[in-house]
Write an enzyme that holds these catalytic residues in place. Structure first.
Site, PDB file in Angstrom:
ATOM      1  N   ARG A  18      28.883  47.890  47.824  1.00  0.00           N
ATOM      2  CA  ARG A  18      28.579  46.463  48.020  1.00  0.00           C
ATOM      3  C   ARG A  18      28.963  45.747  46.736  1.00  0.00           C
ATOM      4  NH1 ARG A  18      26.127  46.326  43.792  1.00  0.00           N
ATOM      5  NH2 ARG A  18      25.542  44.205  44.331  1.00  0.00           N
TER       6      ARG A  18
ATOM      7  N   ALA B 111      30.990  41.863  45.725  1.00  0.00           N
ATOM      8  CA  ALA B 111      32.234  41.253  46.222  1.00  0.00           C
ATOM      9  C   ALA B 111      33.512  41.968  45.741  1.00  0.00           C
ATOM     10  CB  ALA B 111      32.249  39.771  45.850  1.00  0.00           C
TER      11      ALA B 111
ATOM     12  N   ASP C 115      29.964  35.563  45.497  1.00  0.00           N
ATOM     13  CA  ASP C 115      30.689  36.222  46.591  1.00  0.00           C
ATOM     14  C   ASP C 115      31.840  35.369  47.089  1.00  0.00           C
ATOM     15  OD1 ASP C 115      27.853  37.452  46.629  1.00  0.00           O
ATOM     16  OD2 ASP C 115      29.180  38.846  47.678  1.00  0.00           O
TER      17      ASP C 115
HETATM   18  O1  MRU Z   1      24.890  42.070  49.468  1.00  0.00           O
HETATM   19  P1  MRU Z   1      25.549  42.482  48.183  1.00  0.00           P
HETATM   20  O2  MRU Z   1      24.790  43.509  47.416  1.00  0.00           O
HETATM   21  O3  MRU Z   1      26.989  42.860  48.408  1.00  0.00           O
HETATM   22  O4  MRU Z   1      25.560  41.156  47.307  1.00  0.00           O
HETATM   23  C1  MRU Z   1      26.163  41.193  46.045  1.00  0.00           C
HETATM   24  C2  MRU Z   1      26.049  39.916  45.310  1.00  0.00           C
HETATM   25  O5  MRU Z   1      25.531  38.944  45.784  1.00  0.00           O
HETATM   26  C3  MRU Z   1      26.696  39.875  43.949  1.00  0.00           C
HETATM   27  O6  MRU Z   1      26.019  39.017  43.111  1.00  0.00           O
HETATM   28  C4  MRU Z   1      28.141  39.368  44.118  1.00  0.00           C
HETATM   29  O7  MRU Z   1      28.820  40.122  45.078  1.00  0.00           O
HETATM   30  C5  MRU Z   1      28.899  39.422  42.827  1.00  0.00           C
HETATM   31  S1  MRU Z   1      29.280  41.065  42.347  1.00  0.00           S
HETATM   32  C6  MRU Z   1      30.205  40.995  40.935  1.00  0.00           C
END
Ligand code: MRU
Length: 353
Positions: free
Chosen positions: A50, A52, A243
């Site tokens: 997980r 982004a 994201d």
């Molecule tokens: O649901 P997730 O764990 O994928 O959410 C991740 C986030 O919200 C992070 O802050 C975002 O992807 C930035 S990662 C560098």
């Protein structure tokens, strides 16, 4: 890529893509072998990987897996290209909010259209090379984000972060946590407050794990505690990841980020978003156009596989929210820091590339 560190998000070996299974952290460091793009989709949907940039990189390797899987059946490159187009659509559908997924798949697509008339074997090798390049570039960009962001972190500062925008959410080093890492590497004494980040606890399980591993002083708090900390003057700045950032600077990030930005404005605390250009989606004019993923009610009704809410209660579980650009003091990118982000400044940022 044989020397594994606990924070290594993935590695490729013998036509298999190994994904660090983040659902098992912080207790177990185990890699999930993905042998085809469907395994990668499953790992993304089930949150084994997980963050982004990390899901974008995984999708690119998913395309490499798809090409290797189909080489023998598709000696004719037209058939292989058709299979790859299908796989790309399937990977794209695995999660809707983070634009890095579409961005990475577009990179692979671009490589394919620039490399016509190749034997299937060369297509597979070329896609793998492009995926490895995306992976490497992400780490380099994160180091630049860290360097640019570190300049905004005063000596002795307490930085608050939400979710996990660290090494584990990227190819390595991290965005928001990369800023903390860079500040420490430059010799600053800082302290990181980590929101636990309900419901999936990316802060408690992953960011806390990363900070302990790196020996960066950190304290875990409940999400509800952030406002109280700010009221006591214990937070000097907030740095989170993103994201998807719309063309006007509105930024989608883990649910709860918007509430932090509002609290930061009330308490006059600088609120920063750290993200690579691959997270900026100039095709969207505002955050209203960002699709927000809604996840299963079970994530909220259950805690550690135990049901904690009445069976029939209705649940709303958006995974992300959007912080309006007006609440963001600056975007920290690999190409520099953009204060008070807006459409004009974001277009100029891309013109630098
Ligand atoms: O649901 P997730 O764990 O994928 O959410 C991740 C986030 O919200 C992070 O802050 C975002 O992807 C930035 S990662 C560098």
């Amino acid at each position: 890529m044989n020397k594994l560190k606990p924070l290594q998000t993935f590695y490729w070996k013998d036509e298999t893509f190994h994904i660090l299974d983040q659902r098992l952290l912080p207790h177990q460091v185990e890699y999930l072998p993905c042998r085809n793009h469907r395994d990668v989709i499953s790992a993304i949907c089930k949150m084994a990987v997980r963050g982004a940039p990390a899901i974008g990189i995984a999708a690119a390797f998913g395309m490499a897996l798809c090409s290797y899987e189909n080489i023998s059946e598709c000696s004719n490159q037209t058939r292989l290209r058709a299979r790859l187009a299908e796989a790309s659509q399937e990977l794209l559908a695995s999660r809707p909010t983070a634009v890095n997924l579409a961005w990475a798949l577009e990179r692979i697509d671009k490589w394919l259209s620039q490399n016509e008339n190749l034997p299937s074997q060369d297509i597979a090798a070329g896609i793998l090379q492009e995926a490895e390049k995306i992976f490497r570039e992400d780490v380099e960009n994160n180091r630049m984000i860290g360097k640019n962001g570190s300049a905004l972190v005063p000596e002795g500062a307490s930085l608050l972060t939400h979710c996990n925008a660290g090494s584990l959410a990227t190819g390595g080093y991290g965005t928001a946590l990369g800023v903390a890492r860079a500040a420490v590497q430059e010799g600053k004494n800082i302290h990181v407050y980590i929101d636990e980040t309900r419901p999936l606890l990316q802060g408690a399980r992953l960011s806390a794990f990363e900070m302990l591993y790196e020996k960066i002083p950190a304290t875990l708090i409940t999400d509800n505690c952030a406002g109280y900390l700010m009221k006591q003057g214990l937070v000097d700045l907030i740095v989170v990841g993103a994201d998807r950032i719309a063309g006007n600077g509105d930024s989608a990030n883990k649910i709860g980020t918007y509430a932090l930005a509002v609290l930061a404005a009330y308490h006059n605390i600088p609120f920063y978003i750290a993200a690579p250009l691959s997270t900026i989606d100039l095709a969207l004019s505002s955050g209203d156009e960002i699709i927000i993923e809604e996840r299963s009610p079970e994530e909220i009704k259950c805690f550690e596989n135990r049901v904690v809410a009445p069976e029939n209660i209705s649940v709303y579980n958006p995974a992300f929210d959007v912080t309006p650009a007006g609440l963001i003091k600056a975007l920290i990118t690999e190409k520099g820091v953009v204060y008070n982000p807006d459409q004009e400044k974001l277009y100029k940022l891309f013109a630098k590339v």
